[in-house]
Motif scaffolding. Structure first.
Motif, PDB file in Angstrom:
ATOM      1  N   ALA A 179      50.515  33.410  21.310  1.00 48.59           N
ATOM      2  CA  ALA A 179      50.196  33.285  19.767  1.00 48.59           C
ATOM      3  C   ALA A 179      50.613  33.977  18.979  1.00 48.59           C
ATOM      4  O   ALA A 179      51.462  34.774  18.919  1.00 48.59           O
ATOM      5  CB  ALA A 179      48.804  33.323  19.787  1.00 48.59           C
ATOM      6  N   LEU A 180      50.558  33.220  17.341  1.00 47.81           N
ATOM      7  CA  LEU A 180      51.531  33.459  16.273  1.00 47.81           C
ATOM      8  C   LEU A 180      50.706  33.885  15.147  1.00 47.81           C
ATOM      9  O   LEU A 180      50.698  34.716  14.805  1.00 47.81           O
ATOM     10  CB  LEU A 180      52.938  32.351  16.042  1.00 47.81           C
ATOM     11  CG  LEU A 180      53.295  33.015  14.424  1.00 47.81           C
ATOM     12  CD1 LEU A 180      54.407  34.036  14.405  1.00 47.81           C
ATOM     13  CD2 LEU A 180      53.740  32.115  14.152  1.00 47.81           C
ATOM     14  N   THR A 225      58.423  31.602  13.108  1.00 49.53           N
ATOM     15  CA  THR A 225      57.773  32.382  12.135  1.00 49.53           C
ATOM     16  C   THR A 225      56.953  32.072  10.806  1.00 49.53           C
ATOM     17  O   THR A 225      57.019  31.273  11.271  1.00 49.53           O
ATOM     18  CB  THR A 225      59.545  33.186  12.619  1.00 49.53           C
ATOM     19  OG1 THR A 225      60.062  33.362  12.944  1.00 49.53           O
ATOM     20  CG2 THR A 225      59.605  34.698  10.788  1.00 49.53           C
ATOM     21  N   GLY A 226      56.043  33.548  10.959  1.00 45.68           N
ATOM     22  CA  GLY A 226      54.911  32.990   9.880  1.00 45.68           C
ATOM     23  C   GLY A 226      53.491  33.939   9.963  1.00 45.68           C
ATOM     24  O   GLY A 226      53.418  33.965  10.888  1.00 45.68           O
ATOM     25  N   TRP A 268      48.216  24.626  19.786  1.00 50.21           N
ATOM     26  CA  TRP A 268      48.859  26.006  20.829  1.00 50.21           C
ATOM     27  C   TRP A 268      49.917  27.045  20.137  1.00 50.21           C
ATOM     28  O   TRP A 268      49.822  28.388  20.875  1.00 50.21           O
ATOM     29  CB  TRP A 268      50.445  24.550  20.544  1.00 50.21           C
ATOM     30  CG  TRP A 268      50.886  24.113  19.310  1.00 50.21           C
ATOM     31  CD1 TRP A 268      50.361  23.584  19.054  1.00 50.21           C
ATOM     32  CD2 TRP A 268      52.418  24.830  19.261  1.00 50.21           C
ATOM     33  NE1 TRP A 268      52.003  23.490  17.813  1.00 50.21           N
ATOM     34  CE2 TRP A 268      52.727  24.052  18.027  1.00 50.21           C
ATOM     35  CE3 TRP A 268      53.182  26.285  19.774  1.00 50.21           C
ATOM     36  CZ2 TRP A 268      53.645  24.167  17.119  1.00 50.21           C
ATOM     37  CZ3 TRP A 268      54.685  25.569  18.483  1.00 50.21           C
ATOM     38  CH2 TRP A 268      55.107  25.133  17.455  1.00 50.21           C
ATOM     39  N   ALA A 269      50.186  27.159  18.385  1.00 47.15           N
ATOM     40  CA  ALA A 269      50.580  28.232  18.127  1.00 47.15           C
ATOM     41  C   ALA A 269      49.707  29.289  17.574  1.00 47.15           C
ATOM     42  O   ALA A 269      49.993  30.694  17.321  1.00 47.15           O
ATOM     43  CB  ALA A 269      51.158  28.086  16.833  1.00 47.15           C
ATOM     44  N   GLU A 270      47.645  29.149  17.920  1.00 46.56           N
ATOM     45  CA  GLU A 270      47.133  30.468  17.841  1.00 46.56           C
ATOM     46  C   GLU A 270      46.731  30.273  19.405  1.00 46.56           C
ATOM     47  O   GLU A 270      45.777  30.903  19.237  1.00 46.56           O
ATOM     48  CB  GLU A 270      45.769  29.334  16.879  1.00 46.56           C
ATOM     49  CG  GLU A 270      46.557  28.713  15.660  1.00 46.56           C
ATOM     50  CD  GLU A 270      45.821  27.804  15.144  1.00 46.56           C
ATOM     51  OE1 GLU A 270      45.807  27.328  14.402  1.00 46.56           O
ATOM     52  OE2 GLU A 270      44.710  27.034  15.800  1.00 46.56           O
ATOM     53  N   GLU A 325      56.166  36.743  14.502  1.00 45.89           N
ATOM     54  CA  GLU A 325      57.508  36.367  15.028  1.00 45.89           C
ATOM     55  C   GLU A 325      56.823  36.437  17.164  1.00 45.89           C
ATOM     56  O   GLU A 325      56.494  37.509  17.614  1.00 45.89           O
ATOM     57  CB  GLU A 325      58.723  36.861  14.418  1.00 45.89           C
ATOM     58  CG  GLU A 325      59.626  36.135  15.755  1.00 45.89           C
ATOM     59  CD  GLU A 325      61.273  36.770  15.281  1.00 45.89           C
ATOM     60  OE1 GLU A 325      61.718  35.966  14.096  1.00 45.89           O
ATOM     61  OE2 GLU A 325      61.820  37.491  15.392  1.00 45.89           O
ATOM     62  N   THR A 326      57.245  34.863  17.057  1.00 45.43           N
ATOM     63  CA  THR A 326      56.649  34.953  18.427  1.00 45.43           C
ATOM     64  C   THR A 326      57.498  34.215  19.254  1.00 45.43           C
ATOM     65  O   THR A 326      58.054  32.834  18.648  1.00 45.43           O
ATOM     66  CB  THR A 326      54.803  35.114  18.628  1.00 45.43           C
ATOM     67  OG1 THR A 326      54.932  35.277  20.334  1.00 45.43           O
ATOM     68  CG2 THR A 326      55.185  33.629  18.875  1.00 45.43           C
ATOM     69  N   ASP A 327      58.159  34.475  20.549  1.00 47.21           N
ATOM     70  CA  ASP A 327      58.979  33.901  21.151  1.00 47.21           C
ATOM     71  C   ASP A 327      58.217  32.769  22.254  1.00 47.21           C
ATOM     72  O   ASP A 327      56.975  33.303  22.867  1.00 47.21           O
ATOM     73  CB  ASP A 327      59.800  33.803  22.601  1.00 47.21           C
ATOM     74  CG  ASP A 327      61.320  34.559  21.886  1.00 47.21           C
ATOM     75  OD1 ASP A 327      61.508  34.195  20.219  1.00 47.21           O
ATOM     76  OD2 ASP A 327      61.971  35.021  21.977  1.00 47.21           O
TER      77      ASP A 327
END
Length: 695
Positions: A466-467, A27-28, A447-449, A10-12
């Protein structure tokens, strides 16, 4: 494990789309499982638009690029190792530079790149390649407002105040901005305001307005001059403010004197009564704001038009006032930061000038080179793209974060230019229309990496976190620039691949510049501090500057400048062959060239194809039927779109969104006439004809 590959359940972070940069929580543990929730971040306050809610779906796009691709002798793109792909690129760059000189190499960036990527890309172009030929797609978005803001205030920051200040506004003029569709969460900050909307369309924003001004495309400058005229003759200007805080008022007033209300109505179609009501609403409210968007900027007169609306705001005493102001609504996700740190043709990090000896010396010192090693300014975006493959133009092009085959004006011409190159390299995470044309395609993180920073429309620096771990054969743009620079003979430590390291260097390069980030650090951002630039490195931690110009403007004498400007009309007028004006813009479901949003099922189902909005009377004259197909043609080319009848549209105007590819590319007909100050193309007005097509 590197920062960009650290997994976290999880990350903001922030939405990957527009410049609001809404706060989100992801989340994931793998791409297909990622979910998003809005956070109570100031700009979005727990809300997201349709694009924000569906953003995670792009992470698991079925055609995600997962391995490098190199075009073989058979003309096909085939999978290759990273060494093969990067060696192919480096060998071709070295060979081209040896034969034709450094300016035969070019770089094209994007307004969605993080600050770290924009910074390192500019450094890579000017040192590793030695070229002056670098620009970015933000030239198509914010350049006119940037030029006008620098001229007027000595500084360009989209909103020189926090978004949350708009919540207390009594009256807001939105000129050329349809924020109800392009930035829906922003509307909650405007709920209490009387909205005046200047737009040729009765847009979603105009439908919520107290007053809709509906000028003909290409006449916004005449409207702004007319509003200024009325403010003066009806005694609504703030003379004490003008005397105390500005220069150049008399010249601007003299120019506006020729734009009396009846003349403005004849040119724009906006009734005299509506002009007068707009000026009185703005002048007689205690908290008024003038906000401009792409509708007034994407013209060959875009800088002058933006300057005319700034003149109006200055005449009313708004900029730098505690209860009002002027601002420009930046469009792309990092449109603000992306134009501050060196990927523009004439710019160095910290919003420094490439032609200023002091600025050159400072940045060269940070980079450890002589100022003489830095090339001068190169071509602006369209000029660069249109020169590709020509006798004196670049012969090799590296593209990061952009899709000019769809987004550039006169796009059929630009596609020919791209195809004429000796080498086209595209770094992307999906096979965009431009990537499909490339000789080498390099798969990059989404973007989420990845970690990094972005700067939103109010000058607030934000942390992207990064998530997910990227797929095994995907690399970050920073890593690619590092690996290519080493192959080109550069010292490895000159091109750090970790975002935190790059940001530390960016801080030093920006120190003392107009966009000073030197007092900002990852540690401060991660601790939750809200920091707006300028934020210099001081003995005690600087709190940042959420509100600019409260005491003085950024010119040496502290005064803002009025601009002496006049209206000259669009680059082409309607005629017997092309009797209607076409204007382009965005819709709620899609973003930019659509390379991301057209891969999201929910968004694609909402708006599956290009369409053209037409007044019923215009449709009848042209033989068009509602939901039928039409050909929209200009002197440059044409596109195909589905007809939507709209009785609120001006009969002399049609509207087309620009998010689609292939035969639905609006930029097949748009005009490449450029603003002489900003290099902005005239996207917003083209003379066209309409013809019915069979299914």
């Amino acid at each position: 494990m590197s920062e960009t590959s650290r997994p976290c359940p999880e990350t903001d972070t922030h939405c990957p789309y527009c410049a609001l940069q809404c706060g989100t929580r992801l989340t994931g543990d793998h791409a297909a499982a990622v979910t998003v929730e809005p956070t109570d971040f100031p700009v979005n306050r727990g809300k997201l638009c349709q694009k924000g809610w569906t953003a995670p779906q792009v992470l698991s796009a079925t055609d995600r690029l997962l391995t490098p691709l190199v075009r073989g002798r058979d003309g096909q793109l085939t999978e290759a190792s990273w060494d093969t792909a990067l060696d192919t690129v480096a060998d071709s760059l070295l060979r081209t530079r040896a034969q034709h000189g450094p300016d035969a190499l070019a770089v094209f960036g994007g307004g969605g790149l993080t600050n770290e990527k924009a910074y390192l890309l500019g450094k890579f172009a000017r040192l590793a390649l030695g070229t002056s030929q670098i620009d970015y797609n933000g030239r198509f978005c914010m350049s006119s407002a940037a030029a006008a803001g620098n001229d007027a205030f000595g500084l360009d920051r989209g909103l020189p105040f926090p978004v949350t200040d708009l919540a207390r506004a009594r009256t807001v003029l939105l000129a050329g901005a349809n924020v109800a569709e392009t930035m829906p969460p922003l509307m909650q900050h405007l709920d209490q305001a009387q909205l005046i909307v200047a737009d040729p369309r009765h847009s979603a924003t105009a439908r919520r307005a107290a007053l809709h001004l509906q000028p003909a495309p290409g006449t916004d400058l005449a409207l702004a001059l007319g509003l200024m005229h009325l403010a003066v003759v009806e005694g609504l200007v703030d003379h004490a403010y003008i005397e105390r805080r500005t220069r150049g008022f008399e010249a601007a007033v003299s120019r506006a004197a020729g734009w009396w209300p009846e003349r403005v109505e004849a040119v724009t179609g906006v009734p005299v009564s509506a002009q007068r009501t707009a000026v009185h609403l703005l002048a007689e409210s205690h908290d008024s704001y003038v906000l401009t968007g792409r509708g007034v900027e994407q013209h060959r007169q875009g800088t002058a038009t933006t300057a005319a609306f700034i003149n109006l705001a200055l005449a009313l005493g708004l900029p730098g006032s505690p209860g009002g102001g002027y601002g420009c609504l930046t469009g792309q996700g990092n449109g603000q930061g992306g134009r501050e740190h060196g990927q523009k043709a004439d710019q160095l990090p910290g919003y420094r000038s490439l032609t200023d000896p002091t600025d050159r010396a400072h940045v060269a010192g940070v980079w450890g080179v002589s100022p003489h090693q830095l090339p001068g300014p190169g071509r602006t975006a369209y000029e660069l793209l249109d020169a590709l493959g020509s006798e004196k133009g670049p012969r090799a092009l590296l593209i990061l974060g952009s899709n000019p085959a769809v987004s550039a004006p006169h796009s059929a011409q630009i596609a020919k230019r791209l195809a004429s190159l000796d080498l086209l390299v595209v770094a992307d995470f999906v096979p965009s229309e431009t990537a499909r044309m490339a000789d080498v395609v390099l798969p990059v993180t989404q973007w989420a990496e990845e970690d990094g920073t972005l700067t939103n429309l109010e000058g607030r620096i934000l942390r992207r976190r990064a998530l997910l771990t990227p797929p095994p054969l995907v690399r970050s743009d920073l890593q690619i620039l590092h690996d290519l620079a080493v192959r080109l003979g550069e010292p490895p430590d000159r091109y750090p691949a970790e975002p935190r390291e790059v940001f530390e260097e960016l801080r030093a390069a920006s120190r003392g510049g107009r966009a000073d980030y030197s007092g900002i650090s990852y540690d401060r951002l991660d601790a939750g501090e809200s920091l707006h630039w300028p934020c210099p490195d001081t003995a005690e931690p600087h709190p940042g500057t959420p509100r600019l110009f409260l005491d003085k403007f950024a010119h040496p004498d502290g005064r803002a400048r009025f601009t002496d400007t006049d209206h000259h009309g669009p680059a082409e007028n309607t005629s017997g062959d092309y009797p209607v004006h076409a204007t382009t813009g965005r819709v709620l479901a899609h973003y930019q060239s659509g390379a991301q949003t057209r891969r999201v099922a929910e968004l694609s189902e909402a708006v599956p194809e290009a369409f053209v909005e037409v007044h019923p009377d215009t449709a009848a004259r042209c033989g068009l039927a509602d939901r039928g197909l039409a050909r929209i043609t200009s002197a440059r080319g044409g596109m195909t779109a589905r007809v939507r009848l709209d009785p609120t549209l001006r009969p002399d105007t049609v509207f087309v969104p620009f998010h689609f590819a292939g035969a639905g590319r609006a930029n097949l007909f748009t005009h490449p006439a450029l603003d002489p100050r900003s290099g902005m193309p005239e996207f917003k007005v083209s003379a066209v004809r309409l013809d019915p097509l069979p299914e």
